[in-house]
Motif scaffolding. Structure first.
Motif, PDB file in Angstrom:
ATOM      1  N   ASP A 139      48.661  48.921  36.072  1.00  0.00           N
ATOM      2  CA  ASP A 139      49.360  48.445  37.264  1.00  0.00           C
ATOM      3  C   ASP A 139      48.642  47.229  37.861  1.00  0.00           C
ATOM      4  O   ASP A 139      47.432  47.282  38.101  1.00  0.00           O
ATOM      5  CB  ASP A 139      49.418  49.567  38.302  1.00  0.00           C
ATOM      6  N   PRO A 140      49.347  46.133  38.118  1.00  0.00           N
ATOM      7  CA  PRO A 140      48.704  44.914  38.610  1.00  0.00           C
ATOM      8  C   PRO A 140      47.992  45.081  39.945  1.00  0.00           C
ATOM      9  O   PRO A 140      46.928  44.487  40.155  1.00  0.00           O
ATOM     10  CB  PRO A 140      49.868  43.924  38.725  1.00  0.00           C
ATOM     11  N   GLU A 141      48.559  45.865  40.862  1.00  0.00           N
ATOM     12  CA  GLU A 141      47.918  46.030  42.174  1.00  0.00           C
ATOM     13  C   GLU A 141      46.574  46.730  42.039  1.00  0.00           C
ATOM     14  O   GLU A 141      45.584  46.318  42.647  1.00  0.00           O
ATOM     15  CB  GLU A 141      48.841  46.802  43.108  1.00  0.00           C
ATOM     16  N   LYS A 142      46.523  47.785  41.235  1.00  0.00           N
ATOM     17  CA  LYS A 142      45.260  48.495  41.025  1.00  0.00           C
ATOM     18  C   LYS A 142      44.255  47.620  40.292  1.00  0.00           C
ATOM     19  O   LYS A 142      43.066  47.609  40.608  1.00  0.00           O
ATOM     20  CB  LYS A 142      45.512  49.786  40.242  1.00  0.00           C
ATOM     21  N   ALA A 143      44.737  46.881  39.308  1.00  0.00           N
ATOM     22  CA  ALA A 143      43.846  46.021  38.538  1.00  0.00           C
ATOM     23  C   ALA A 143      43.253  44.918  39.417  1.00  0.00           C
ATOM     24  O   ALA A 143      42.060  44.616  39.327  1.00  0.00           O
ATOM     25  CB  ALA A 143      44.602  45.404  37.364  1.00  0.00           C
ATOM     26  N   LEU A 144      44.081  44.316  40.279  1.00  0.00           N
ATOM     27  CA  LEU A 144      43.581  43.257  41.151  1.00  0.00           C
ATOM     28  C   LEU A 144      42.549  43.809  42.123  1.00  0.00           C
ATOM     29  O   LEU A 144      41.544  43.148  42.415  1.00  0.00           O
ATOM     30  CB  LEU A 144      44.740  42.605  41.906  1.00  0.00           C
ATOM     31  N   LYS A 148      38.821  42.237  42.392  1.00  0.00           N
ATOM     32  CA  LYS A 148      38.262  41.686  43.629  1.00  0.00           C
ATOM     33  C   LYS A 148      37.019  42.451  44.071  1.00  0.00           C
ATOM     34  O   LYS A 148      36.130  41.894  44.709  1.00  0.00           O
ATOM     35  CB  LYS A 148      39.316  41.694  44.729  1.00  0.00           C
ATOM     36  N   ALA A 149      36.958  43.739  43.742  1.00  0.00           N
ATOM     37  CA  ALA A 149      35.807  44.558  44.133  1.00  0.00           C
ATOM     38  C   ALA A 149      34.533  44.129  43.424  1.00  0.00           C
ATOM     39  O   ALA A 149      33.425  44.423  43.889  1.00  0.00           O
ATOM     40  CB  ALA A 149      36.087  46.028  43.845  1.00  0.00           C
ATOM     41  N   ARG A 150      34.669  43.418  42.315  1.00  0.00           N
ATOM     42  CA  ARG A 150      33.474  42.970  41.579  1.00  0.00           C
ATOM     43  C   ARG A 150      32.696  41.935  42.368  1.00  0.00           C
ATOM     44  O   ARG A 150      31.484  41.801  42.209  1.00  0.00           O
ATOM     45  CB  ARG A 150      33.890  42.383  40.223  1.00  0.00           C
ATOM     46  N   GLN A 151      33.399  41.130  43.176  1.00  0.00           N
ATOM     47  CA  GLN A 151      32.784  40.128  44.044  1.00  0.00           C
ATOM     48  C   GLN A 151      31.852  39.198  43.264  1.00  0.00           C
ATOM     49  O   GLN A 151      30.669  39.045  43.579  1.00  0.00           O
ATOM     50  CB  GLN A 151      32.025  40.797  45.203  1.00  0.00           C
ATOM     51  N   THR A 152      32.406  38.565  42.221  1.00  0.00           N
ATOM     52  CA  THR A 152      31.639  37.593  41.460  1.00  0.00           C
ATOM     53  C   THR A 152      32.060  36.187  41.867  1.00  0.00           C
ATOM     54  O   THR A 152      33.007  35.999  42.632  1.00  0.00           O
ATOM     55  CB  THR A 152      31.880  37.774  39.950  1.00  0.00           C
ATOM     56  N   ALA A 153      31.352  35.200  41.321  1.00  0.00           N
ATOM     57  CA  ALA A 153      31.712  33.812  41.596  1.00  0.00           C
ATOM     58  C   ALA A 153      32.933  33.382  40.793  1.00  0.00           C
ATOM     59  O   ALA A 153      33.555  32.369  41.093  1.00  0.00           O
ATOM     60  CB  ALA A 153      30.533  32.892  41.266  1.00  0.00           C
ATOM     61  N   GLY A 161      46.403  35.680  43.629  1.00  0.00           N
ATOM     62  CA  GLY A 161      47.075  36.803  44.271  1.00  0.00           C
ATOM     63  C   GLY A 161      47.849  37.725  43.344  1.00  0.00           C
ATOM     64  O   GLY A 161      47.904  37.545  42.126  1.00  0.00           O
ATOM     65  N   LEU A 162      48.482  38.747  43.966  1.00  0.00           N
ATOM     66  CA  LEU A 162      49.171  39.798  43.234  1.00  0.00           C
ATOM     67  C   LEU A 162      50.363  39.272  42.440  1.00  0.00           C
ATOM     68  O   LEU A 162      50.643  39.752  41.338  1.00  0.00           O
ATOM     69  CB  LEU A 162      49.630  40.890  44.210  1.00  0.00           C
ATOM     70  N   GLY A 163      51.071  38.304  42.983  1.00  0.00           N
ATOM     71  CA  GLY A 163      52.240  37.776  42.292  1.00  0.00           C
ATOM     72  C   GLY A 163      51.915  37.274  40.902  1.00  0.00           C
ATOM     73  O   GLY A 163      52.673  37.515  39.950  1.00  0.00           O
ATOM     74  N   LEU A 164      50.795  36.585  40.772  1.00  0.00           N
ATOM     75  CA  LEU A 164      50.383  36.094  39.457  1.00  0.00           C
ATOM     76  C   LEU A 164      50.100  37.255  38.517  1.00  0.00           C
ATOM     77  O   LEU A 164      50.523  37.251  37.357  1.00  0.00           O
ATOM     78  CB  LEU A 164      49.151  35.203  39.577  1.00  0.00           C
ATOM     79  N   GLN A 165      49.401  38.284  39.004  1.00  0.00           N
ATOM     80  CA  GLN A 165      49.049  39.419  38.158  1.00  0.00           C
ATOM     81  C   GLN A 165      50.302  40.163  37.673  1.00  0.00           C
ATOM     82  O   GLN A 165      50.369  40.612  36.530  1.00  0.00           O
ATOM     83  CB  GLN A 165      48.130  40.376  38.912  1.00  0.00           C
ATOM     84  N   GLN A 166      51.293  40.286  38.550  1.00  0.00           N
ATOM     85  CA  GLN A 166      52.543  40.938  38.156  1.00  0.00           C
ATOM     86  C   GLN A 166      53.261  40.133  37.070  1.00  0.00           C
ATOM     87  O   GLN A 166      53.777  40.699  36.089  1.00  0.00           O
ATOM     88  CB  GLN A 166      53.447  41.112  39.379  1.00  0.00           C
ATOM     89  N   LYS A 167      53.274  38.833  37.246  1.00  0.00           N
ATOM     90  CA  LYS A 167      53.908  37.961  36.257  1.00  0.00           C
ATOM     91  C   LYS A 167      53.159  38.023  34.931  1.00  0.00           C
ATOM     92  O   LYS A 167      53.761  38.035  33.852  1.00  0.00           O
ATOM     93  CB  LYS A 167      53.943  36.529  36.793  1.00  0.00           C
TER      94      LYS A 167
END
Length: 208
Positions: A139-144, A148-153, A161-167
């Protein structure tokens, strides 16, 4: 097989767990006696790693999709010459975290209608596909959220954003149908160790 070795790629949206699965597969195959090269894109060679910093860091609008396509292709060519092809020729199993399918998606689909240019440039400068591609789907929302939780550079693409991940998810699943002979879709919405069991079974069947 390509040459005397085996070339495996992992694909999926950001945060799908493909990097973890690539590492777990490498460990499992090494334990079984295979010579394994674990690598990634963009990156995998000294020159390509320098390009990686250019394309994965900074503002989302830092580069146009066309410029990204050229940068990714340059990185991939160096990676292919210096890492992937020598390892395959030596009979090793190459496991790559992303390859050309990511460019078909992120530059060819998401940021303009560039798929034709992506394929043309790929045919001219790369000319190689993996023997087996494992798409870790979730699922894109869970994956995003994971990404984001990784907090890397290296969050430039996550910042679209989510729209890109869904696409991208829809695009990867369509790509799996287009290249059905080499794609295998793995359900990534489970514990990593459960996903790893399916990944290893799929690769062992291919090796057999």
């Amino acid at each position: 097989m390509t040459g005397t070795g085996l070339f495996i790629s992992f694909e999926g949206i950001d945060g799908s767990g493909k990097s973890t699965q690539a590492r777990l597969l490498a460990e499992a195959l090494q334990a079984a006696g295979h010579e394994v090269v674990l690598t990634r894109e963009p990156g995998g060679s000294a020159g390509a790693e320098e390009i990686r910093a250019l394309v994965l860091q900074g503002d989302p609008d830092r580069w146009s999709a066309e410029t990204e396509l050229l940068l990714f292709t340059a990185a991939r060519r160096d990676h292919l010459e210096r890492t992937i092809r020598p390892a395959i020729a030596a009979g090793k199993v190459v496991i790559c975290d992303r390859f050309a399918d990511s460019t078909r998606m992120y530059q060819g689909l998401s940021r303009g209608d560039l798929r034709g240019k992506v394929d043309t440039l790929h045919n001219l400068m790369i000319g190689q596909e993996p023997d087996l591609t494992l798409l870790i789907d979730m699922d894109p929302e869970k994956a995003l959220g994971r990404a984001k939780a990784r907090q890397t550079a290296e969050e430039r693409f996550e910042d679209f954003g989510l729209g890109l991940q869904q696409k991208m998810r829809a695009g990867f699943l369509a790509l799996a149908e287009e290249f059905a002979s080499r794609f295998r879709v793995i359900d990534g919405a489970r514990a990593p160790e459960d996903v790893a069991v399916d990944v290893l079974a799929t690769v062992q069947a291919h090796l057999a």
